[in-house]
Write an enzyme that holds these catalytic residues in place. Structure first.
Site, short mmCIF file in Angstrom:
data_model
loop_
_atom_site.label_atom_id
_atom_site.label_comp_id
_atom_site.label_asym_id
_atom_site.label_seq_id
_atom_site.Cartn_x
_atom_site.Cartn_y
_atom_site.Cartn_z
CD GLU A 147 13.01 3.89 8.16
OE1 GLU A 147 12.89 4.75 9.07
OE2 GLU A 147 12.96 3.98 7.17
CG LEU A 148 8.53 2.54 13.87
CD1 LEU A 148 8.31 2.11 15.21
CD2 LEU A 148 7.47 2.59 12.87
CD GLU A 160 10.81 11.95 12.71
OE1 GLU A 160 11.81 11.44 11.82
OE2 GLU A 160 9.55 11.42 12.61
CB CYS A 169 12.92 8.97 9.00
SG CYS A 169 13.62 7.71 7.65
N GLY A 193 7.48 4.66 8.52
CA GLY A 193 6.50 5.60 8.97
C GLY A 193 6.63 5.94 10.38
CB SER A 194 4.74 8.38 12.68
OG SER A 194 3.39 7.64 12.76
CE LYS A 242 -1.92 2.99 2.81
NZ LYS A 242 -2.05 3.95 1.99
O1 LIG Z 1 13.15 8.70 5.35
C1 LIG Z 1 13.41 7.59 5.48
C2 LIG Z 1 14.73 6.91 4.64
C3 LIG Z 1 15.46 8.03 4.10
C4 LIG Z 1 16.82 7.12 3.52
O2 LIG Z 1 16.62 5.87 3.10
O3 LIG Z 1 17.90 7.63 3.59
#
Ligand SMILES: O=CCCC(=O)O
Length: 480
Positions: free
Chosen positions: A250-251, A382, A284, A228-229, A174
């Site tokens: 991956e938050l 953030e 992130c 995401g968050s 998604k």
């Molecule tokens: O925002 C998340 C990933 C950014 C990146 O892969 O460098």
């Protein structure tokens, strides 16, 4: 140049139209780019069933066959780089050159995992007894699902899909409702190069809730991956617990960028700019809390201010632009709230602090705040925008303590030259990834992921393949 704009769901190798649709707009201009299929739970279930049907055929191909198809997909992304970059710039806002760099970055995961597919070894254990032999083998997890973010509309998909496909899994993705077009475009390329029907399925949807429930709770799905968050990640993790799926998350992050008094200040400024202004700060792993040792504070701030004055903000289609618009009004509101709160509580604003109305309502000025303290909202949330918020510290121990004073632990950065300090600080900082005198740390060969509330699991590198594999132990008896 060909158009890669697709607007239907992609299920079992077919473009599936849906009556209900949502608009995707260009954040730089407000122009409607497409009306995209708004998948519901039933359509998501159809995609999961397609992925389940495709699994045996894909799993049973040799790793070499899977690898060759992935390499064709990689080549096709390269060949269509400009079209993919312009599409990404239009829906996400990042400059075309930066979008093209993201296509390279995204494609590099496909090439990397095409290689890893062929080197996925198990173990033959040394003989432990006379009557048995033991092997440990790697097997694909099965049907996977993923929910991906808007800030990297290509790379956050390939970073999940490529290892899944390399391992022999099938997947339903998604994409975000703000940037689904890049996802649909690379699905088209996957289909053109011969990735079999049902192996990769894309279900765009405006509301994440119903499709998200299917992707986290469906019993046929064995693995879920999310970027995401932290707040949303926690809910999705609970949903995955209902039938104990394998997960990767991956938050959120709150990356410290520490400048010690022995740092090369020109290098520190250069690397901070690379880190902070990538994607207008909507990353992130963006430096969120800039911690500068008192002895070099004035000198560092002067150099940084001069460099930031040179930044060019404009539409992503303009020449030599450093960054474009933020993604939407919510993003602008959040950045403005954090800047206002900092100023109200004593921070000094040396540059920016405002929307660039002459460009449009989503363009935010390069902003430099000093005298920031750890109690301000900007130090704990953030920022996700082009704002540099500087705090100071007196000695190494205080710098480390401030850096670790957060529930998050995704990336961290520091600049120093003394190798003993580099060793001490590297060991002390609580994060999954560290940039030392380096603000750009993302590569397909690196293990990407966080500690504490920044996530579970790693993406990219050889560790990224293992997330899509189960380890099976085989014991063969009857030798005695
Ligand atoms: O925002 C998340 C990933 C950014 C990146 O892969 O460098």
């Amino acid at each position: 140049m060909r158009s890669l704009t697709k607007s239907n769901a992609f299920i079992d190798g077919h473009w599936v139209p849906v009556d209900q649709r949502f608009e995707v707009t260009n954040p730089a201009t407000g122009e409607v780019l497409a009306e995209v299929a708004d998948a519901d739970a039933a359509l998501a279930e159809r995609a999961v069933e397609a992925a389940h049907r495709a699994l045996p055929g894909w799993r049973d191909r040799t790793p070499q066959e899977r690898s060759e198809l992935l390499l064709k997909w990689f080549d096709s992304m390269q060949a269509n780089k400009q079209a993919l970059a312009e599409l990404m710039c239009a829906e996400q806002g990042k400059p075309v050159a930066e979008a093209a760099a993201e296509i390279e970055y995204g494609a590099s995961f496909v090439r990397w995992f095409a290689g890893e597919a062929e080197r996925s070894y198990g173990d033959v254990l040394p003989r432990q007894s006379d009557d048995k032999r033991v092997w440990i083998s790697k097997q694909p997890v099965g049907v996977c699902s993923a929910i991906t973010p808007w800030n990297f509309p290509n790379a956050m998909i390939t970073r999940k899909v490529a290892p899944a496909l390399a391992a022999g899994c099938t997947i339903v993705v998604k994409p975000p409702h703000l940037t689904p077009l890049s996802a649909l475009a690379i699905a088209q390329l996957a289909s053109e190069v011969g990735i079999p029907d049902g192996v990769l399925n894309i279900v765009p949807s405006y509301e994440a809730k119903h499709v998200g429930k299917v992707l986290t709770e469906h019993p046929l799905i064995r693995k879920f991956s999310f970027t995401g968050s932290t707040a949303v990640g926690k809910k999705l993790m609970e949903q995955c617990a209902s039938n104990v799926k394998k997960v990767s998350f991956e938050l959120g992050g709150n990356a410290p960028f520490i400048v010690f008094d022995d740092a090369d200040l020109d290098l520190a400024v250069e690397q901070l700019l690379i880190c902070k202004f990538r994607n207008a700060g909507q990353t992130c792993i963006s430096a969120n809390r800039i911690l500068v040792q008192e002895k070099v504070l004035d000198s560092f701030v002067n150099k940084l201010k001069s460099a930031m004055e040179q930044l060019k903000v404009d539409r992503g289609t303009a020449d030599e632009v450093d960054y474009g618009p933020l993604i939407d009004q919510d993003a602008i509101d959040k950045v403005q709230r954090l800047v206002n709160d900092a100023k109200d509580n004593g921070a000094e604003c040396l540059l920016g602090g405002n929307v660039l109305d002459e460009l449009g309502e989503l363009f935010y000025a390069p902003t430099l705040l000093t005298e920031v303290t750890s109690t301000m909202d900007i130090a704990s949330e953030e920022i996700f925008g082009p704002v540099v918020a500087i705090q100071s510290f007196s000695d190494e121990e205080e710098g480390i303590r401030k850096a670790n004073d957060t529930p998050f632990g995704l990336a961290g950065y520091f600049c120093a030259q003394d190798y003993r300090r580099i060793d001490r600080v590297s060991n002390a900082l609580e994060c999954g990834m560290l940039g030392i005198n380096a603000g750009a740390i993302s590569h397909a060969y690196n293990a990407f992921g966080g500690v504490k509330q920044s996530g579970i699991g790693r993406e990219g590198s050889r560790y990224g393949l293992a997330e899509y594999q189960e380890t099976k132990t085989l014991t063969l008896g009857g030798f005695a």
